[in-house]
Design an enzyme around this catalytic site. Structure first.
Site, PDB file in Angstrom:
ATOM      1  N   ASP A   1       7.849   0.926   5.339  1.00 57.12           N
ATOM      2  CA  ASP A   1       6.738   1.863   5.474  1.00 57.12           C
ATOM      3  C   ASP A   1       6.295   2.021   6.936  1.00 57.12           C
ATOM      4  O   ASP A   1       5.371   1.356   7.411  1.00 57.12           O
ATOM      5  CB  ASP A   1       5.579   1.366   4.593  1.00 57.12           C
ATOM      6  CG  ASP A   1       4.434   2.339   4.529  1.00 57.12           C
ATOM      7  OD1 ASP A   1       4.475   3.356   5.249  1.00 57.12           O
ATOM      8  OD2 ASP A   1       3.487   2.083   3.765  1.00 57.12           O
TER       9      ASP A   1
ATOM     10  N   TYR B   1      -3.742   8.090  -2.731  1.00 60.12           N
ATOM     11  CA  TYR B   1      -4.246   8.896  -1.619  1.00 60.12           C
ATOM     12  C   TYR B   1      -5.513   9.625  -2.034  1.00 60.12           C
ATOM     13  O   TYR B   1      -5.853   9.676  -3.213  1.00 60.12           O
ATOM     14  CB  TYR B   1      -3.194   9.940  -1.217  1.00 60.12           C
ATOM     15  CG  TYR B   1      -1.998   9.358  -0.532  1.00 60.12           C
ATOM     16  CD1 TYR B   1      -2.065   8.938   0.783  1.00 60.12           C
ATOM     17  CD2 TYR B   1      -0.787   9.247  -1.204  1.00 60.12           C
ATOM     18  CE1 TYR B   1      -0.952   8.416   1.421  1.00 60.12           C
ATOM     19  CE2 TYR B   1       0.333   8.720  -0.584  1.00 60.12           C
ATOM     20  CZ  TYR B   1       0.239   8.310   0.736  1.00 60.12           C
ATOM     21  OH  TYR B   1       1.342   7.795   1.358  1.00 60.12           O
TER      22      TYR B   1
ATOM     23  N   ARG C   1       5.648   5.208  -1.058  1.00 60.54           N
ATOM     24  CA  ARG C   1       4.812   4.042  -0.712  1.00 60.54           C
ATOM     25  C   ARG C   1       4.608   3.181  -1.950  1.00 60.54           C
ATOM     26  O   ARG C   1       3.520   3.064  -2.498  1.00 60.54           O
ATOM     27  CB  ARG C   1       3.525   4.537  -0.083  1.00 60.54           C
ATOM     28  CG  ARG C   1       3.865   5.237   1.211  1.00 60.54           C
ATOM     29  CD  ARG C   1       2.669   5.815   1.863  1.00 60.54           C
ATOM     30  NE  ARG C   1       2.199   4.958   2.935  1.00 60.54           N
ATOM     31  CZ  ARG C   1       1.192   5.277   3.713  1.00 60.54           C
ATOM     32  NH1 ARG C   1       0.543   6.382   3.537  1.00 60.54           N
ATOM     33  NH2 ARG C   1       0.815   4.470   4.677  1.00 60.54           N
TER      34      ARG C   1
ATOM     35  N   GLN D   1       7.652  -1.494   0.897  1.00 58.55           N
ATOM     36  CA  GLN D   1       6.632  -1.839   1.902  1.00 58.55           C
ATOM     37  C   GLN D   1       7.220  -2.170   3.265  1.00 58.55           C
ATOM     38  O   GLN D   1       6.658  -1.823   4.295  1.00 58.55           O
ATOM     39  CB  GLN D   1       5.773  -3.000   1.405  1.00 58.55           C
ATOM     40  CG  GLN D   1       4.574  -2.496   0.623  1.00 58.55           C
ATOM     41  CD  GLN D   1       3.662  -3.598   0.152  1.00 58.55           C
ATOM     42  OE1 GLN D   1       3.864  -4.763   0.477  1.00 58.55           O
ATOM     43  NE2 GLN D   1       2.673  -3.240  -0.626  1.00 58.55           N
TER      44      GLN D   1
ATOM     45  N   SER E   1       2.636   3.186   7.687  1.00 57.88           N
ATOM     46  CA  SER E   1       1.627   2.122   7.730  1.00 57.88           C
ATOM     47  C   SER E   1       1.728   1.316   9.018  1.00 57.88           C
ATOM     48  O   SER E   1       0.720   1.020   9.650  1.00 57.88           O
ATOM     49  CB  SER E   1       1.787   1.181   6.530  1.00 57.88           C
ATOM     50  OG  SER E   1       1.336   1.813   5.368  1.00 57.88           O
TER      51      SER E   1
HETATM   52  P1  NAD Z   1      -4.223   8.736   4.716  1.00 62.67           P
HETATM   53  O1  NAD Z   1      -3.757   8.586   6.114  1.00 62.67           O
HETATM   54  O2  NAD Z   1      -3.608   9.784   3.853  1.00 62.67           O
HETATM   55  O3  NAD Z   1      -5.813   9.004   4.722  1.00 62.67           O
HETATM   56  C1  NAD Z   1      -6.707   8.195   5.460  1.00 62.67           C
HETATM   57  C2  NAD Z   1      -7.992   8.012   4.709  1.00 62.67           C
HETATM   58  O4  NAD Z   1      -8.760   9.215   4.739  1.00 62.67           O
HETATM   59  C3  NAD Z   1      -7.828   7.650   3.239  1.00 62.67           C
HETATM   60  O5  NAD Z   1      -8.449   6.412   2.999  1.00 62.67           O
HETATM   61  C4  NAD Z   1      -8.555   8.785   2.524  1.00 62.67           C
HETATM   62  O6  NAD Z   1      -9.188   8.376   1.324  1.00 62.67           O
HETATM   63  C5  NAD Z   1      -9.557   9.220   3.582  1.00 62.67           C
HETATM   64  N1  NAD Z   1     -10.215  10.525   3.378  1.00 62.67           N
HETATM   65  C6  NAD Z   1      -9.703  11.696   2.900  1.00 62.67           C
HETATM   66  N2  NAD Z   1     -10.661  12.642   2.853  1.00 62.67           N
HETATM   67  C7  NAD Z   1     -11.811  12.079   3.327  1.00 62.67           C
HETATM   68  C8  NAD Z   1     -13.140  12.542   3.529  1.00 62.67           C
HETATM   69  N3  NAD Z   1     -13.529  13.772   3.216  1.00 62.67           N
HETATM   70  N4  NAD Z   1     -14.049  11.654   4.018  1.00 62.67           N
HETATM   71  C9  NAD Z   1     -13.697  10.383   4.348  1.00 62.67           C
HETATM   72  N5  NAD Z   1     -12.459   9.900   4.167  1.00 62.67           N
HETATM   73  C10 NAD Z   1     -11.530  10.724   3.673  1.00 62.67           C
HETATM   74  O7  NAD Z   1      -4.152   7.364   3.987  1.00 62.67           O
HETATM   75  P2  NAD Z   1      -3.192   6.127   4.289  1.00 62.67           P
HETATM   76  O8  NAD Z   1      -3.768   5.333   5.377  1.00 62.67           O
HETATM   77  O9  NAD Z   1      -1.824   6.621   4.492  1.00 62.67           O
HETATM   78  O10 NAD Z   1      -3.281   5.302   2.944  1.00 62.67           O
HETATM   79  C11 NAD Z   1      -4.109   5.623   1.878  1.00 62.67           C
HETATM   80  C12 NAD Z   1      -3.831   4.664   0.739  1.00 62.67           C
HETATM   81  O11 NAD Z   1      -2.460   4.745   0.340  1.00 62.67           O
HETATM   82  C13 NAD Z   1      -4.016   3.192   1.044  1.00 62.67           C
HETATM   83  O12 NAD Z   1      -5.305   2.757   1.138  1.00 62.67           O
HETATM   84  C14 NAD Z   1      -3.261   2.610  -0.134  1.00 62.67           C
HETATM   85  O13 NAD Z   1      -4.022   2.661  -1.305  1.00 62.67           O
HETATM   86  C15 NAD Z   1      -2.102   3.528  -0.237  1.00 62.67           C
HETATM   87  N6  NAD Z   1      -0.949   2.902   0.436  1.00 62.67           N
HETATM   88  C16 NAD Z   1      -0.024   2.241  -0.323  1.00 62.67           C
HETATM   89  C17 NAD Z   1       1.066   1.621   0.294  1.00 62.67           C
HETATM   90  C18 NAD Z   1       2.112   0.901  -0.494  1.00 62.67           C
HETATM   91  O14 NAD Z   1       1.921   0.591  -1.629  1.00 62.67           O
HETATM   92  N7  NAD Z   1       3.262   0.613   0.125  1.00 62.67           N
HETATM   93  C19 NAD Z   1       1.212   1.683   1.673  1.00 62.67           C
HETATM   94  C20 NAD Z   1       0.253   2.360   2.414  1.00 62.67           C
HETATM   95  C21 NAD Z   1      -0.802   2.981   1.787  1.00 62.67           C
END
Ligand code: NAD
Length: 382
Positions: free
Chosen positions: A133, A231, A125, A130, A136
């Site tokens: 992805d 993450y 990611r 992007q 996402s």
């Molecule tokens: P994810 O599906 O792994 O997790 C979902 C959410 O759960 C996250 O925000 C995490 O912090 C939260 N979480 C974990 N434990 C928790 C708890 N105990 N209580 C409450 N919340 C909790 O995450 P995701 O949606 O795949 O993405 C996370 C991050 O990855 C994004 O916000 C971003 O920073 C990054 N991301 C980057 C790219 C990129 O650069 N291409 C793309 C997608 C995501």
């Protein structure tokens, strides 16, 4: 000329398709021969005629088995069964959501056939990737649809309504986890007029939550919950206990809870216990999007509607598939963008020097290159 095959479906209950007439047309222009199984797009509103018009050759169901064997690349939504994998030709490419952490046997079959398989879940990611992805693009749909599912199960309005018969206060929604799905859920619940409160362990998301109109639930963070790659990292049981205590107060006033909290490679954190459900208002609805990793709510059952003490608990495992047309449109673009990375001088070549390709590989050159899959197979044989 390399043939790209798009089979009808590889998984029960799946509605999405890995190529749409839009991406077929692009791939044909790029020099591929496109073979699409008849009816492949029917459940996502793409007709056989539209694929033919885009330049595809339709493959009748009776010839699909042979098409698996003759294709240079096969594009799927979910992991195929081992029989299809075993039918693929040596050196062919397979792209799809192959569930790498749960599919060691498929990895073994693909490696044995010398197939280069790329799992969309493993795409790094990073900014350059992007457009590839799929986690996402599909999580965003799940977040949106989770709010709609909650709204249709709720015996209340989401927005504040002032009527001749008096005022109806807005619904209160608690969202746990503000990653891609959670942020889309916040935006959707706000558009419907609810009051939205959000819990996450990564302090960086506070600003994003507030910019969408959500209220951040402050937690007693001793250390940041941010781990590698943006993450979350796994929090200790003592932290989770305190988080549950704080969130209980918010949940007791909530009409809806949407949970999306995940930690890569680990079981989903248990954020809502049976006692917390029992402290919720009668008529409240929980939608648990973390069910594929065990769920954030103790009472969640995959794809079942659980009723407990007046609270409805839903844990749909494939919400993206319920918005099949847009889910397919976005997923097909993700898959096509990855295929483009593999194109070298009009042919497919797996360049293991490319960070995105190398990171996405499940099998290549007769080996399982995804370490956790290789390790889990070793553990089984030991
Ligand atoms: P994810 O599906 O792994 O997790 C979902 C959410 O759960 C996250 O925000 C995490 O912090 C939260 N979480 C974990 N434990 C928790 C708890 N105990 N209580 C409450 N919340 C909790 O995450 P995701 O949606 O795949 O993405 C996370 C991050 O990855 C994004 O916000 C971003 O920073 C990054 N991301 C980057 C790219 C990129 O650069 N291409 C793309 C997608 C995501």
């Amino acid at each position: 000329m390399t043939t790209v095959f798009v089979p009808k479906k590889t998984h029960e209950g799946e509605t999405r398709v890995a190529a749409t007439p839009e991406t077929v047309q692009k791939m044909v222009k790029e020099g591929f021969e496109l073979a699409v199984e008849a009816g492949a797009g029917a459940r996502s509103s793409f007709s056989d005629a539209a694929y033919e018009k885009a330049g595809a050759r339709l493959v009748p169901a009776a010839e699909a088995g042979a098409a698996w064997g003759s294709a240079g690349a096969v594009l799927v939504v979910r992991a195929p069964d081992a029989g299809h994998a075993a039918a693929m030709s040596e050196g062919a490419v397979l792209i799809g959501l192959l569930a790498p952490y749960k599919n060691a046997e498929l990895g073994r079959a693909l490696a044995a056939r010398g197939v280069s398989s790329l799992a969309m879940e493993l795409v790094p990611r990073i900014s350059r990737a992007q457009s590839i992805d799929a986690l996402s693009s599909q999580a965003s749909i799940a977040g949106y649809k989770a709010v709609l599912v909650a709204a249709t199960h709720l015996g209340r309005y989401f927005p504040l309504l002032m009527t001749a018969a008096g005022t109806i206060p807005p619904s209160r929604v608690v969202i746990m986890g503000a990653g891609v799905a959670g942020l889309q859920a916040i935006a959707t619940a706000k558009r419907l007029g609810a009051i939205v409160e959000v819990s996450d362990v990564r302090p960086a998301v506070k600003e994003q939550i507030e910019s969408l109109g959500g209220r951040f639930i402050e937690l007693p963070m001793e250390a940041s919950g941010e781990g590698a790659g943006g993450y979350a990292k796994e929090m200790g049981e003592e932290f989770l206990r305190r988080q549950r205590e704080i969130v209980t107060q918010h949940l007791s006033h909530a009409n809806v809870a949407i949970t999306t909290a995940l930690i890569p490679g680990k079981p989903a954190p248990r954020l809502i216990t049976r006692e917390m459900v029992e402290a919720m208002r009668p008529g409240a609805v929980i939608v648990d999007l973390a069910i594929e990793q065990g769920g954030n709510c103790e009472l969640s059952r995959a794809d079942e509607e659980v009723h407990h003490d007046g609270v409805t608990i839903l844990a749909p495992s494939n919400l993206a598939a319920t918005l099949a047309e847009d889910a397919s449109t976005l997923y097909a673009r993700n898959v096509h963008a990855l295929l483009q990375l593999l194109m070298k001088e009009g042919a497919l070549a797996v360049d293991t020097e490319d960070e995105v390709i190398a990171g996405s590989l499940l099998t290549h050159g007769g080996e399982i290159v995804h370490e956790p899959t290789a390790q889990s197979l070793q553990e089984v044989t030991q």
